[in-house]
Every structure is written in C-alpha cells, then in structure tokens.
Design a protein around this motif. Structure first.
Motif, short mmCIF file in Angstrom:
data_model
loop_
_atom_site.label_atom_id
_atom_site.label_comp_id
_atom_site.label_asym_id
_atom_site.label_seq_id
_atom_site.Cartn_x
_atom_site.Cartn_y
_atom_site.Cartn_z
N LYS A 49 0.83 -1.21 0.00
CA LYS A 49 0.00 0.00 0.00
C LYS A 49 0.86 1.25 0.00
O LYS A 49 2.02 1.24 0.43
N ASN A 50 0.26 2.35 -0.42
CA ASN A 50 0.96 3.64 -0.37
C ASN A 50 1.05 4.17 1.05
O ASN A 50 1.93 4.92 1.37
N HIS A 51 0.06 3.80 1.89
CA HIS A 51 0.09 4.27 3.26
C HIS A 51 1.26 3.64 3.98
O HIS A 51 1.58 2.47 3.78
N SER A 52 1.85 4.38 4.85
CA SER A 52 3.00 3.87 5.57
C SER A 52 3.00 4.41 6.97
O SER A 52 2.31 5.33 7.31
N ARG A 53 3.83 3.81 7.79
CA ARG A 53 3.91 4.27 9.18
C ARG A 53 5.29 3.92 9.72
O ARG A 53 5.97 3.05 9.22
N THR A 54 5.70 4.57 10.75
CA THR A 54 7.04 4.38 11.28
C THR A 54 7.01 3.37 12.39
O THR A 54 5.99 3.14 13.03
N PHE A 55 8.16 2.80 12.62
CA PHE A 55 8.30 1.87 13.74
C PHE A 55 8.34 2.68 15.03
O PHE A 55 9.06 3.66 15.13
N LEU B 113 11.38 -1.67 6.05
CA LEU B 113 9.95 -1.45 6.25
C LEU B 113 9.52 -0.12 5.65
O LEU B 113 10.19 0.90 5.86
N PRO B 114 8.43 -0.07 4.95
CA PRO B 114 7.94 1.21 4.43
C PRO B 114 7.38 2.05 5.57
O PRO B 114 6.95 1.54 6.58
N THR B 115 7.39 3.34 5.39
CA THR B 115 6.87 4.25 6.42
C THR B 115 5.65 4.96 5.89
O THR B 115 5.60 5.38 4.75
N ARG B 116 4.65 5.11 6.77
CA ARG B 116 3.43 5.84 6.43
C ARG B 116 3.37 7.04 7.35
O ARG B 116 3.26 6.91 8.57
N THR B 117 3.48 8.21 6.81
CA THR B 117 3.66 9.40 7.62
C THR B 117 2.41 10.23 7.81
O THR B 117 2.26 10.88 8.83
N GLU B 118 1.48 10.23 6.84
CA GLU B 118 0.35 11.13 7.00
C GLU B 118 -0.82 10.72 6.12
O GLU B 118 -0.65 10.01 5.12
N LEU B 119 -2.01 11.17 6.54
CA LEU B 119 -3.19 11.15 5.69
C LEU B 119 -3.38 12.56 5.16
O LEU B 119 -3.16 13.53 5.88
N ARG B 120 -3.86 12.68 3.92
CA ARG B 120 -3.90 14.00 3.31
C ARG B 120 -5.12 14.11 2.39
O ARG B 120 -5.50 13.13 1.75
N THR B 121 -5.71 15.30 2.36
CA THR B 121 -6.80 15.58 1.43
C THR B 121 -6.69 17.04 1.02
O THR B 121 -6.15 17.87 1.76
N ILE C 10 -2.97 14.70 8.40
CA ILE C 10 -2.84 14.20 9.77
C ILE C 10 -1.55 13.40 9.85
O ILE C 10 -1.32 12.49 9.04
N ASN C 11 -0.71 13.74 10.80
CA ASN C 11 0.55 13.03 10.99
C ASN C 11 0.25 11.67 11.61
O ASN C 11 -0.30 11.57 12.71
N GLN C 12 0.61 10.59 10.90
CA GLN C 12 0.42 9.25 11.42
C GLN C 12 1.73 8.59 11.83
O GLN C 12 1.74 7.42 12.19
#
Length: 940
Positions: free
Chosen positions: A491-497, A523-531, A570-572
């Motif tokens: 997925k394009n969404h990512s997040r940090t450990f 590991l990929p990182t997902r940093t934010e949701l955006r609109t 939103i910072n994820q």
C-alpha cells in the motif's frame, strides 16, 4: 363686649355680653304664640377661591333673627332680613341672610373651624339653630399614591392602589379605563369601593389597558399617572402529532413528530413553551431483497425413463422483506441418451437392439449407488486416521511452562530455545537449526504496534527457527503468531516503527543480527493522511473521512475572484510534539495550509481529542508548530483571548483561527482523577495452522483517526472485528492495565497455560502518543469441526474502570456476521464547496446577522445568540469581529456537522427572536427544508 344698635322699626335693643358669649335684648316685643321654630337652618359651606358664601336661616314665629359667628354677634348691618306671613297658621315668618368672605375665615385662628349659628326670638324666648362650619375649599395637585402598571397572568388578581391628593372637601375617586369610566355596579368582577383601590378579582384578556385614577371635589379635578395593565397568557404545548413515515424507503433514516405552542398560544409577552417543538428518532426500514438462483446442481443419474434431472434453489440470496421470488424453473430434465432411449415414441422394450429389461437397468443403478457410498465411507475413515496421526505428531512440539514469578512478579525475561531438528513446520527447511542458540526477550511481551510483532517474526530472531520452546519466567505472556503483511507493504500508506519501546535482546547470535537490521530498515513508512480541495469566495468544508478532522472555510473568507487549493493532513508517524513533564498529547497533529494564505474571516478547524473533559482535572492547551519545528502554546482553552477561540466539546475541539499551520491539543493532568478515553476493540483471524485462531486486542486513544489506523492494519491482515468497540476510562493514577481472556469453552478450545492474562505498564498506556497498543492471544480448537468461538475479553485498569468484550463468532468466513468499522461515513466527498457545504442557507444567515449584530437594549443581540448556543465564555473574541453573529454561526456549523438537524438553532431563534420582525419570516418549515437539502446533498 356690648353692641348698641337701632332697628329699622325704631326698637332699641341692648346687647350685653355674658360668659357664654350670648347677648339678649332688654325688652322682647309681646305677642301671642310659641317659641321660634327653624324652618331652615344654615348649612356647612365652602369658600371656593375668593367668592363669599351666603348663610341662610328661616324661623317662625320670630320677632327677630341674628347670626352669631365664632361666639360673636354679627353686626346688624351685615344681615339681610325678609319677613312674611304663613297663610296656614297666620304666624310671622322671618328669613335672614349673611355673607362670609374668605378673608374672615383666614383671619380666624381658633381651635376649630369657622362656624356660624342663628338665634331667633319670640315672646316666649329664643331658639338656636345648628352650627354651620365655613371652610376654604381646595384640592392639591399631586396624588399621594399613583397606580402602578402590572403584568399579570390570565385569571390572576389585579389590585391597583390610588391615594388621591389632599383636599377640602375630600375628593371623590373615579377610575377610567382607556379614558372610559368604569362602572363597578355593572361588572361584578370589578370592585372600586375599598379605599379608592381598583380590584379585578380574575383577570381577563379584555382587562388589559391603561387605567387612570380621577380625583375631584367642588374646587377641581386631578388625574393620576396612567397605569398599563397587561394580562398575558403563557404558551402551552399542543399534543404531539403522529410520527411521520420514515424518510427513506429502506435502510437507516429518521422519523419526526411535532407540536405547536398553541394550547394556548403565548399572548401579550407570555412565556413561550419550554422544550423542543420537534422530536426526531431514527428508524430502520428493512430493504426488500429479491431472490436469486443458486447455480444448477449436477445432473442426476439417468433414470429408467432415460431422463436425468438437475435442480437449483432460490437461496443466493433467498427473498426477504417482501422481495420477489426467483423467476424461472427450479428444476430441469432432459433425455440422457441423446435420443436413443425412445424411438418414434415407442417404449424401450419395443426397440430391437435393446436387450436389457427395465428390471436390469434398475439393478445396475442400485449397484452404482452402493459402490459410491462404500467409497465415501472408506475416504472419511482414511481422513480421520490421517488427522489423528497428524495431531499426535504435533503434540510433541508443545510448550514447557515453568512459572517462577509467583514470588517475584513483574515482567522478566523470556528464553526461547530451539528443541528439534527436521521439523516440517520450519520456515526454511533447508537450514538446520543450531541447537546451541539461545535467545532472550526482555520486557513485557504485549506489543505496542503490529509492526513490532512483524519485526520479531520476520527477522532472523525467529527465522528459520519457527518451532521453539518457551520457558515462561513471568506470570504473564503472549503467544507470538506470524502475521501476513504482504498486502500492507504494497500500500501507499506507511507508518514508522515506534520509538521508545522496551525491546532488548540480551543474547543474540552474531549471524542473526545483520538480517534483523535489514528487515527493520526495509519497512515502508506511512507518515500522514492528506486531502485537498479548491475553494473560492463561496467557502466550503474540507473533511478527512472517518477521522473527525474537518476544516470550515466561511463564505467571504476568501476575496472574490480568488481561489486557493487548501490541503489538510494528519501526521500518522511518530509525533513531532515531545511531551514535557506530565503533559500528554490528546489529539492528532493536524496540518492545514497553505501557510501563506490570508483569510478575512476566521475559519473553523475541528480536532478530535481523547480527554474526558473537566476543568477540575485537566489543563488543556492548543499548540502550534513554528517554521523551525518547535511547538509553541497558542492558548489554554479556559483563557480569554482575542486572537483565537477554542470551544471544547466532549469528543472534539472546535478552533476559530485566522492563520494556517500545524496544530495539536495537549493536556496536563491536574489531579489523579484526570481521565483519558481509550477505545478497546478485539479482532480475530485464522492462523496458518487451521486449528489455531488469533485474537488481537487493541487499546487506542479514543479518536476516530487512531481507530481508523487500526482498522486499516487489520484489513490488510485479514482481521475481522468481533465486537463493537467500547470506551475505557483510563485514570492518571499510575496503575497498570490488565487484559485477560475468560470463559473459554473447556472441551472445544484451549489456550496455553499462563497466557490468558497480560499486563501493560501505566506509562505505556498513558503516554502512548497515539500508537496502537496491541496484545495478542492464540487459541487452539480440539477438532476441525469446532466452528463457533465464545469467550470474554476483560480489559481493566487496576483500581479503575473495566470493560468486557463479549466474543461470539464463527471462525468460518462464510458464516461470520460482519460488524461495520464505522457507523457512518463523514462525507461522500471530502471537499464540499459553495452553499451545499453549509447547513444554514445564506439568505437565512443574512437575516440572522442583520438582526443580532445590532446592539439591543433588552440584550437580544449576538451575545444572547451565543448564550443560547452554549457559548458562554471569552465573548470578547466575538466583540472584535466585524459580524459577531456570522462567526457564531460558523462555529455552530463546525460543531453540528454530524448531529441531526437545525432543530437546536430553530429553538434558539424561537426563544430569543420571536419579538424581532426580521426573524418572523424564518419559519420552521424553511429550516426543515434546508436540513433535508443538506442531508441529501451530503449523503447523510
């Protein structure tokens, strides 16, 4: 004192003063008859202004009559005498007049009023008349008490007091209503006899009017001030109407009923009815489901009639709630011998090539049937024996549990040691395990993030040694399962450990260290949701679906002929706001921009939070990140400020701002009773081993965006929500969190010993910084035929709140009941522009602003509009705005984005605006129509 005078008849009388002030003549003319009898005696008289008054007396038989005033005889020259003869008796009648002037009365200073008396003589003696007093008449101008206006309810008593001005003679009082005299004798409900007061026993609507007290005597008339009497009627509710039909044909909608304040209607300023004029309830109409055919079954065995059949059922799905039944046939038959069975419509035995009889065909069919049944029985027996042997072979790879923490408690180290070679379950069977390798995991094994679990299972720590023996040196442990994350990584969404965890590997073989670091870095990182959305002069609303975050751009905030692409994110990842001391992050970090954009009217930013709002236990701050990356405090939500405004609701904070940037809410607990709201949820999925079932329990901050992150992770792992999430009130009292599995069916499922309860330290929960706290449990069923799971998940804080999640599910996906992650989507379209983004139509908004922006002497201005919408503090912020009412309505729009309708605003306008003519044409139907249009346009 003596007076001598000579009468016109030349009779001389001598008046000699006596002790009693009387003087008698020396000689009385002799005449037959009786004592004088007064036919007319002097009356009391009043001197009006400067006009003298005349006193008169008449007596018979009378030889002479004189007046005595204040004990002194009046001089003869001041008398005017007339004499006549009574024809009936023949006696002489004498009548005497005197004038008394104002000067004479004013010059008299005695203990009593000025008085005069007649004395008449006859041959037998004298007679005296009554004393007549003479007073100066007057009437003062001012009333001693004017009547006061009153407002009384219908059928109440009205008492109007009136004390007339001082006067001689005493003034008589008369009441006027609207300049018309009141006749108390014709209306029994009115009494004017009690001390000049006006009493109305039971007020009627017709008794409303202007009342005046009139005082009058012989000198003048005086009018009191008018008193306005208002008889009012308090409003009363009519009966509720019947509930309306559900506004949707099927699905979730609403019904409403209404009542009017007409029983009676408020009159003359009477109180309006208290309460709501409209009630709405949700309704659910079952949608009709038309039936649909299943696929055709296989063809049956060819029958003796040379036909075979196939059937289908109307169960995919079956018709429900009045839906249509499937159209078409439920079974089909056809010749199964390609037409060879029947020739020219003759029976089978008439065909010469055919040698078999009908009985022979039936015997052949029976033989085939019994052969098939026998083969099926043999296959089932073989399958049961194979499963049994497999279970026995797997039992050798169990878990040896040694509990040595009963005395020490807490979280100790976990020792994982490989025990067997040649295990068919190894992830890499080509690599033989090193029996000398020992690995130790320190700290609580409850995972803060699903990625923790992934790192541990995918790293060289457990690869290739997947079959491990566990020695438990703590009373709490968690089963570590391998979760498939391939879809998630794509997925394009990512997040940090997550940083700051307590994972440490005290003993690790050098050859396994490098692969572990590689797995972590890859590991990929997902940093934010955006609109994003493009907005112009008409304004609009930007929504981040299912996060509770929204941005309202008011009408006119952007200059005409200009448009801006506005974004919100939103910072994820790991929060950039580092907590100081006891301060904790209560909301997501929300960024809106572009930062160089200038608005002419404050925009409204809505940020969800997880605090149980109470000014006694929390000190909540709004912070903004500077361009240098530092966080500065903008204001405390309880402070007075003219730069921005914060309205704190139970689950969200609505902020009025004039500059874009990155904002977040932090809280500093004042007492141990400060509460964070956590959302607890349980997910489940099958593991690689078909007999195992994994339960994952999450405890996250109660913000929609935090839970959405969990939902996204579970979707990629194939997880299923097993129970509606619940709220847990977690106190800041330093006590830890306990999660346990209870009431597992003993003969159907089992959980490894000492793994049914897990404990999480207080600091990991309190300062989780929005990272999902996650604990996993692995259950094993005894047989594959067990498809139902029933148990309880208990989540509780020691010396605090407790929640029970009841799990009742089927582990088969086809039988599992789906529980929706979110009850309602925020919006069909994240960006809404123009009038459809606002609940209040622009024309109604203009009339409201024109009415309430103007200061009102009765206080019915924008301040009351704010009060009726529960905006009671920091009103100085609105006073600095060019249109305070418009800003208040913008805040109302942001606050009521998701709840029902315009009823709350309608009630406020009914209560404070019914006396305003500018608002009289804003009807309830207009607001209902606006509410319906907004709901339809936004798919609510």
């Amino acid at each position: 004192m003596c007076y001598q005078c000579r009468l016109c008849s030349d009779v001389l009388f001598d008046f000699t003063g006596t002790d009693n002030g009387e003087a008698l003549p020396e000689s009385i003319p002799s005449a037959p008859g009786t004592l004088p009898h007064f036919i007319e005696e002097p009356d009391d008289a009043y001197i009006i202004k400067s006009n003298p008054i005349a006193l008169r007396c008449k007596a018979r038989p009378a030889m002479q009559i004189f007046f005595k005033c204040n004990g002194e005889w009046v001089h003869q020259n001041e008398h005017v005498s007339e004499e006549s003869l009574d024809e009936s008796s023949g006696l002489k009648v004498r009548e005497v007049f005197i004038n008394v002037t104002r000067q004479q009365v004013e010059d008299f200073h005695g203990p009593e009023d000025y008085w005069c008396q007649c004395v008449a003589w006859s041959h037998l003696g004298t007679s005296k008349s009554r004393k007549a007093s003479v007073r100066i008449a007057y009437l003062r101008k001012n009333f001693e008490q004017d009547p006061q206006g009153r407002e009384v309810p219908i059928e109440g008593m009205i008492v109007l007091h009136c004390r007339p001005p001082e006067g001689v003679p005493a003034a008589e009082v008369e009441w006027l209503k609207n300049e018309e005299p009141i006749d108390s004798e014709q209306d029994e409900n009115i009494d004017t006899r009690a001390d000049h007061n006006l009493i109305i026993r039971q007020a009627r609507l017709s008794d409303s009017g202007n009342y005046t007290c009139m005082a009058a005597n012989i000198v003048a008339k005086r009018r009191s001030l008018s008193a306005t009497v208002v008889v009012y009627v308090n409003g009363g509710w009519s009966s509720w109407t019947e509930w309306s039909a559900c506004n949707v044909r099927c699905g979730r909608g609403w019904q409403k009923r209404s009542r009017t304040c007409t029983n009676p209607a408020p009159l003359n300023g009477g109180a309006f009815c208290e309460g709501m004029s409209v009630q709405k309830i949700t309704c659910t109409s079952l949608c009709p489901v038309d039936g649909s055919w299943e696929v055709w079954s296989e063809w049956s065995v060819c029958s003796p009639e040379c036909e075979h059949l196939r059937i289908r059922e109307c169960t995919a799905p079956p018709p429900r709630n009045g839906g249509k039944f499937c159209e078409g046939l439920s079974q089909e038959s056809e010749n199964c011998t390609d037409g060879l069975c029947i020739l020219d419509k003759k029976p089978l035995h008439e065909i010469k090539p055919q040698r078999w009889s009908r009985r022979g065909i039936e015997n052949a069919s029976d033989i085939a049937l019994y052969s098939g049944l026998g083969a099926a029985v043999v296959a089932v027996a073989v399958l049961v024996i194979g499963v049994t042997l497999y279970r026995r072979s797997q039992s050798d790879y169990g878990v040896d549990v040694i509990d040595s923490s009963a005395l020490t408690g807490g979280f100790q180290t976990f020792n994982f040691k490989t025990v067997r070679q040649g295990n068919s379950l190894l992830l890499n069977s080509a690599m033989q395990p090193d029996l000398t390798v020992s690995r130790t995991y320190s700290g609580p094994i409850c995972l803060q993030d699903p990625l923790d679990k992934e790192l541990m299972t995918e790293s060289s720590l457990f690869n290739p040694l997947s079959d491990i023996k566990v020695k438990v040196q703590s009373s709490f442990m968690v089963s570590l399962g391998v979760s498939e994350r391939a879809e998630y990584h794509g997925k394009n969404h990512s997040r940090t450990f997550p940083h700051g965890n307590n994972h440490s590997f005290s003993t690790m073989h050098p050859r396994n260290k490098t692969p572990y670091i590689q797995n972590l870095s890859s590991l990929p990182t997902r940093t934010e949701l955006r609109t994003t959305g493009v907005f112009g002069h008409l304004g609009g609303r930007l929504v981040m679906p299912n996060t509770g975050v929204s941005l309202l751009i008011p009408h006119g905030a952007i200059p005409e002929e200009n448009s801006w692409e506005i974004y919100m994110s939103i910072n994820q990842g790991e929060p950039s706001l580092q907590s100081d001391g006891s301060e904790v992050l209560l909301s997501p970090e929300v960024t809106c921009g572009p930062p160089d954009m200038i608005v002419t009217t404050p925009f409204a930013l809505t940020i969800p939070h997880c605090a149980d709002v109470s000014s006694e236990h929390w000190n909540i701050h709004l912070k903004k990140r500077t361009q240098q990356g530092k966080w500065e405090e903008v204001m405390s939500v309880e402070d007075e400020s003219t730069s921005c405004y914060c309205l704190l609701d139970p689950f969200a904070c609505h902020v009025l701002l004039d500059s874009f940037g990155t904002y977040a809410l932090t809280g500093e607990p004042i007492t141990d009773c400060a509460v964070k709201q956590l959302k607890v949820a349980v997910f489940g999925c099958m593991s690689c081993n078909s007999l195992d079932y994994n339960l994952r329990v999450y405890c996250v901050d109660n913000t929609p965006c935090a839970f959405q992150e969990v939902v996204s992770d579970e979707r990629h792992q194939g997880g299923q929500l097993l129970e509606e999430p619940k709220l847990l009130h977690f106190k800041g009292n330093t006590f830890s969190l306990q999660i346990s599995v209870l009431d597992i069916p003993p003969f159907l499922w089992r959980i490894k010993p000492f793994t049914a309860c897990q404990e999480v330290p207080f600091s990991r929960v309190w300062c989780s910084n929005r990272q999902p706290l996650h604990c996993a449990f692995s259950l094993e069923r005894y047989t594959p035929t067990t498809t139902q799971l029933s148990c309880k998940i208990c989540i509780r804080q020691l010396k605090g709140h407790e929640q029970i999640l009841q799990v009742q599910t089927s582990i088969l996906e086809s039988e599992r009941e789906t529980i929706t992650f979110f009850a309602q989507e925020d919006s069909t379209f994240p960006a809404q522009t123009g009038p459809k983004a606002f609940k209040i139509p622009y024309s109604i908004r203009q009339r409201i602003c024109a009415t309430f922006d103007t200061p009102n002497a009765k206080g019915k201005d924008w301040q009351m509009l704010a009060q009726k919408n529960s905006i009671n503090r920091n009103l100085s912020y609105f006073a600095t705005q060019s249109s305070p009412s418009a800003v208040i309505l913008n805040l109302w729009e942001a606050r009521h984005q998701h709840d029902g309708d315009l009823d709350s605003l309608a009630c406020a306008l009914e209560e404070i605006g019914r006396t305003h003519t500018k608002l009289s044409n804003i009807s309830e139907s207009q607001l209902d129509e606006a509410d319906f249009n907004y709901s339809r346009q936004n798919g609510l």
